[in-house]
Design a protein around this motif. Structure first.
Motif, PDB file in Angstrom:
ATOM      1  N   ALA A   1       0.837  -1.204   0.000  1.00  0.00           N
ATOM      2  CA  ALA A   1       0.000   0.000   0.000  1.00  0.00           C
ATOM      3  C   ALA A   1       0.876   1.259   0.000  1.00  0.00           C
ATOM      4  CB  ALA A   1      -0.932  -0.013   1.203  1.00  0.00           C
ATOM      5  N   GLN A   2       1.966   1.200   0.722  1.00  0.00           N
ATOM      6  CA  GLN A   2       2.857   2.364   0.753  1.00  0.00           C
ATOM      7  C   GLN A   2       3.443   2.633  -0.630  1.00  0.00           C
ATOM      8  OE1 GLN A   2       5.622   1.167   3.799  1.00  0.00           O
ATOM      9  NE2 GLN A   2       4.443   2.121   5.457  1.00  0.00           N
ATOM     10  N   VAL A   3       3.897   1.591  -1.290  1.00  0.00           N
ATOM     11  CA  VAL A   3       4.429   1.752  -2.651  1.00  0.00           C
ATOM     12  C   VAL A   3       3.323   2.239  -3.572  1.00  0.00           C
ATOM     13  CG1 VAL A   3       5.414   0.546  -4.625  1.00  0.00           C
ATOM     14  CG2 VAL A   3       6.226   0.022  -2.311  1.00  0.00           C
ATOM     15  N   GLY A   4       2.133   1.714  -3.374  1.00  0.00           N
ATOM     16  CA  GLY A   4       1.003   2.128  -4.208  1.00  0.00           C
ATOM     17  C   GLY A   4       0.720   3.616  -4.097  1.00  0.00           C
ATOM     18  N   ARG A   5       0.835   4.160  -2.911  1.00  0.00           N
ATOM     19  CA  ARG A   5       0.554   5.591  -2.731  1.00  0.00           C
ATOM     20  C   ARG A   5       1.592   6.423  -3.469  1.00  0.00           C
ATOM     21  NH1 ARG A   5      -0.415   3.685   2.568  1.00  0.00           N
ATOM     22  NH2 ARG A   5      -2.644   3.605   3.014  1.00  0.00           N
ATOM     23  N   VAL A   6       2.840   5.993  -3.414  1.00  0.00           N
ATOM     24  CA  VAL A   6       3.895   6.716  -4.137  1.00  0.00           C
ATOM     25  C   VAL A   6       3.664   6.609  -5.644  1.00  0.00           C
ATOM     26  CG1 VAL A   6       6.373   6.961  -4.501  1.00  0.00           C
ATOM     27  CG2 VAL A   6       5.514   6.278  -2.263  1.00  0.00           C
ATOM     28  N   LEU A   7       3.223   5.459  -6.089  1.00  0.00           N
ATOM     29  CA  LEU A   7       2.905   5.287  -7.517  1.00  0.00           C
ATOM     30  C   LEU A   7       1.829   6.274  -7.961  1.00  0.00           C
ATOM     31  CD1 LEU A   7       2.863   1.393  -7.972  1.00  0.00           C
ATOM     32  CD2 LEU A   7       4.137   3.003  -9.389  1.00  0.00           C
ATOM     33  N   ILE A   8       0.801   6.408  -7.161  1.00  0.00           N
ATOM     34  CA  ILE A   8      -0.287   7.328  -7.519  1.00  0.00           C
ATOM     35  C   ILE A   8       0.279   8.731  -7.679  1.00  0.00           C
ATOM     36  CG2 ILE A   8      -2.447   8.388  -6.744  1.00  0.00           C
ATOM     37  CD1 ILE A   8      -2.997   5.804  -5.164  1.00  0.00           C
ATOM     38  N   SER A   9       1.076   9.116  -6.695  1.00  0.00           N
ATOM     39  CA  SER A   9       1.611  10.475  -6.685  1.00  0.00           C
ATOM     40  C   SER A   9       2.514  10.723  -7.889  1.00  0.00           C
ATOM     41  CB  SER A   9       2.387  10.678  -5.377  1.00  0.00           C
ATOM     42  OG  SER A   9       3.120  11.875  -5.431  1.00  0.00           O
TER      43      SER A   9
END
Lengths: 141, 624
Positions: A95-103
């Motif tokens: 989930a943490q990596v996913g948030r950075v991906l979104i950004s």
């Protein structure tokens, strides 16, 4: 979680559209073996991880269509993956990596001059958003 | 299985109305009355004409596959096909007899569905018309006349078991009307000529309805319709899909079961439409197929959890051991199917298609079904696909509080498994179409480095396509096994989905419909010149003695003689096989003759004297 830490760091440090796309592609791709480790019917979060696998592959394929994605660097096709401690830890890290991906992909969509690049970034961000929604809830966040 | 209107609703209503076919509509039929009131004969005749039209439409549907068979070849037909053709002839003759001279005294006959319901017969005709319309909601016709299946019930309606069951019902309705008509005729009021004429026509028509009934009973004797097939016919629902919906937090277990069944039906319906479009559809992408495979994994997983819980619960409730064993087997089969679906989902990892990002209706429905089954499997009323490792399964006592609660849950699991099996087969077919049309690709970064492909995607390697197809083949097989084991339990405990199992079994027996039906032409309606048998049987002899020369009539008599002779021969052979004391003299007085043979016994100077009744063996030797 080495692979996820590495993926997050790579994403945060990427500068310029080609680098962001490359980091995003590799992040999605690196997620797949981590997710696969926890596709365990007895694990309790089985359904969440099975659905997450599809979303990660969708996101990777979306980014792969960007014309500005550079060719793979030598040796980058190999996954460094040491295994995850628990399903909960894996869900949190993903989930943490996913948030950075979104950004970063949202930012890249703004930077992109080519319409196909913009479309690829937007679609990648959308898949990452679905992934985060799925895994954050699985992680109880 | 459904809360929608079913064919049985209308068939049952028609049967009830036919019990009072000649009574005025809306009048209370008081059982204490020795002779319930009846409508005037002229009115009954008009209603009967409308009813015959409805029956003719039904028979036209079921005999369409053999409509072009020449009369001289009818003996080659199976018992039900022959009965259908003969029933059509009987109905045609009934209508002719009813309408002969009708225009002179009583005005034109009323068209069916004209609105006026004057007696029970009209009400029955209206019910049967609606029932036929219900069946036709599942069928359509292509421009070349070929019958098309619009839904999964289409093949069921044209399957042999259901067609035969429908014909059996037609025979029963014909008998009911003939009995009511005969009763009305026998109640003679002092006479107006018009009423006497109407009674005479009704009487003649009812004779033909007895004939129709007899022909169908002959087929029933030779090839009996199972009760389960009639139940399947009655269970056919109207073609109205449940509305799409997701589970709510306040849903009870029965609500969740109904929701899952409805979602499964919607998914099956969408898959039927999706497969033919596989080669070109822009909505058929790796994204959607990948997500569908993930949903297949999840749904199988949920079914396995639910079945395991039910098996445990059935042990607590002292349900018969075969049921508990069946639940365990079904749980194991669902778990196995889960594994194959997971492999199918993983096989997509390094494959893609040229189109991306579009959602598909089938995948959306698969996600819904995963949500419904997940709510059944897990305790949290707010459960979603994103639930993590701290969410416990639903306690068995919550899933099935009492022994009677097993049926609904097993039914829901059965429906979901069936939908998954359909999805596996459909997606397998769609992937083959994608491969044939070279729509499968692989990201260049996943391909070996020595391949110099200057594009983000390259053609998918054959081994990856092969692995994908093999995974879907396994998922199809495993899902079919899971469905079959769930179906066995559902049938054993009479779950709501037992109709689904019966429907699948009926379709497997084959359809009575021909693959294509050519348009009828006037030339094809004209039969070739007929030849009578060299040795006419008793019925044909009587008609010839009466001066009847119409080929159709003589051929019908010949067919009746042939069938009767065959029946007698079988009985003779059976009698020879029995001990002598058990055999019955064939020359003993017959049981009260069917009204259809009344012409032979009235002594009317217009009828020929019947030959002395031969013994069974004499008939067998003379006729065969």
């Amino acid at each position: 979680m080495n692979s996820m830490d590495t993926a997050r760091t790579r994403l945060e440090r990427a500068a310029g559209l080609p680098a962001i796309l490359d980091a995003a592609y590799r992040a999605f791709d690196d997620m797949l073996p981590v997710i696969r480790d926890h596709e365990d019917p007895a694990g309790g979060a089985f359904t969440a991880f099975v659905m997450a696998s599809a979303l990660a592959a969708n996101g990777r394929d979306a980014v792969a269509y960007a014309p500005s994605l550079p060719p793979a660097a030598a040796g980058s096709r190999k996954h460094e993956h040491a295994g995850s401690a628990t399903a909960l830890d894996a869900a949190i890290a993903l989930a943490q990596v996913g948030r950075v991906l979104i950004s970063r992909l949202t930012e890249a969509a703004v930077l992109a001059a080519d319409a196909v690049d913009r479309s690829a970034c937007a679609e990648g961000a959308r898949q990452a958003s679905r992934l985060v929604e799925l895994l954050a809830e699985a992680a109880g966040q | 299985m459904t809360s929608r209107a079913t064919f049985g609703d209308f068939a049952n209503a028609a049967g009830m109305h036919l019990e009072h076919a000649a009574s005025p509509a809306g009048s209370a039929v008081r059982l204490a009355e020795a002779k319930p009131r009846t409508v005037p004969a002229e009115q009954f005749a008009r209603s009967l004409d409308s009813f015959l039209t409805v029956m003719a439409r039904y028979l036209s549907d079921v005999t369409a596959p053999v409509a072009e068979v020449l009369a001289s070849n009818r003996h080659r037909l199976g018992p039900w096909a022959r009965a259908g053709v003969q029933a059509q002839d009987a109905l045609r003759n009934a209508a002719k007899a009813l309408r002969a001279g009708a225009g002179r005294d009583n005005g034109p006959s009323r068209r069916p569905g004209s609105g006026a319901v004057t007696c029970g017969l009209d009400a029955a005709a209206a019910c049967l018309t609606t029932g036929r319309d219900l069946l036709h909601t599942h069928l359509s016709t292509a421009p070349d006349g070929t019958r098309l299946d619009r839904t999964e019930w289409g093949p069921v309606i044209t399957s042999a078991p259901v067609v035969h069951a429908l014909m059996l019902e037609l025979g029963i309705w014909a008998r009911q009307v003939a009995a009511q008509g005969g009763e009305m005729v026998r109640t003679r009021a002092p006479g107006r000529r018009a009423a006497d004429d109407a009674r005479s026509r009704v009487d003649a028509a009812c004779q033909w309805l007895w004939q129709l009934h007899s022909g169908i009973q002959a087929a029933q004797y030779r090839s009996p319709v199972a009760t389960a097939d009639t139940m399947l016919l009655y269970a056919i629902p109207a073609n109205v899909l449940p509305a799409r919906a997701g589970p709510a937090s306040h849903d009870t277990v029965p609500d969740l079961c109904q929701g899952a069944a409805g979602s499964a039906e919607r998914l099956r319906h969408l898959l039927r439409a999706a497969v033919p479009q596989a080669s070109w559809s822009p909505y058929l992408t790796a994204d959607t197929l990948r997500e569908a495979a993930a949903c297949g994994t999840a749904i199988s997983h949920h079914c396995a959890i639910v079945l395991q819980s039910l098996a445990f619960r059935s042990g607590q409730q002292q349900v018969p051991a075969p049921v508990s064993t069946g639940l365990l087997e079904a749980a194991a089969a669902a778990a196995n199917a889960r594994g194959t679906w997971l492999q199918a989902a993983r096989a997509w990892q390094n494959l893609s298609t040229e189109n991306r990002g579009r959602g598909s209706a089938t995948t959306a429905e698969a996600v819904d079904l995963a949500a419904w089954t997940g709510r059944l499997a897990f305790a949290d009323p707010e459960w979603t696909l994103a639930q993590g490792p701290r969410r416990p399964a639903r306690p068995p006592e919550s899933l099935a509080p009492g022994p009677g609660d097993l049926q609904a849950v097993v039914g829901a699991v059965h429906e979901a498994s069936d939908a998954l099996a359909r999805m596996a087969a459909a997606d397998h077919a769609r992937i083959r179409a994608l491969a044939r049309n070279r729509r499968l690709h692989s990201p260049t970064r996943t391909l070996p480095e020595h391949l110099d492909i200057p594009r983000p995607y390259g053609p998918a390697p054959d081994d990856r396509i092969g692995a994908l197809l093999a995974a879907y083949h396994d998922a199809t097989a495993a899902s079919a096994v899971a469905t079959a084991t769930a179906a066995t339990v559902a049938t054993d405990i009479r779950a709501p989905s037992q109709t689904l199992a019966a429907a699948r079994a009926a379709v497997r027996t084959g359809s009575v419909a021909l693959p294509a039906q050519s348009r009828r032409s006037a030339a094809m309606r004209t039969a070739a010149p007929l030849r009578s048998p060299d040795l006419p049987g008793p019925f044909e002899r009587i008609l010839r003695n009466l001066g009847v020369s119409a080929p159709d009539t003589l051929l019908r008599a010949a067919a009746i003689d042939q069938e009767g002779g065959r029946l007698v021969l079988e009985a003779t052979q059976a009698a020879r096989a029995r001990p002598a004391s058990a055999s019955r003299e064939a020359s003993s007085p017959p049981v009260a003759a069917e009204p259809g043979t009344r012409a032979l016994t009235t002594g009317s100077p217009r009828t020929a004297t019947a030959s002395p009744r031969p013994t069974a063996e004499q008939v067998a030797e003379a006729e065969l």
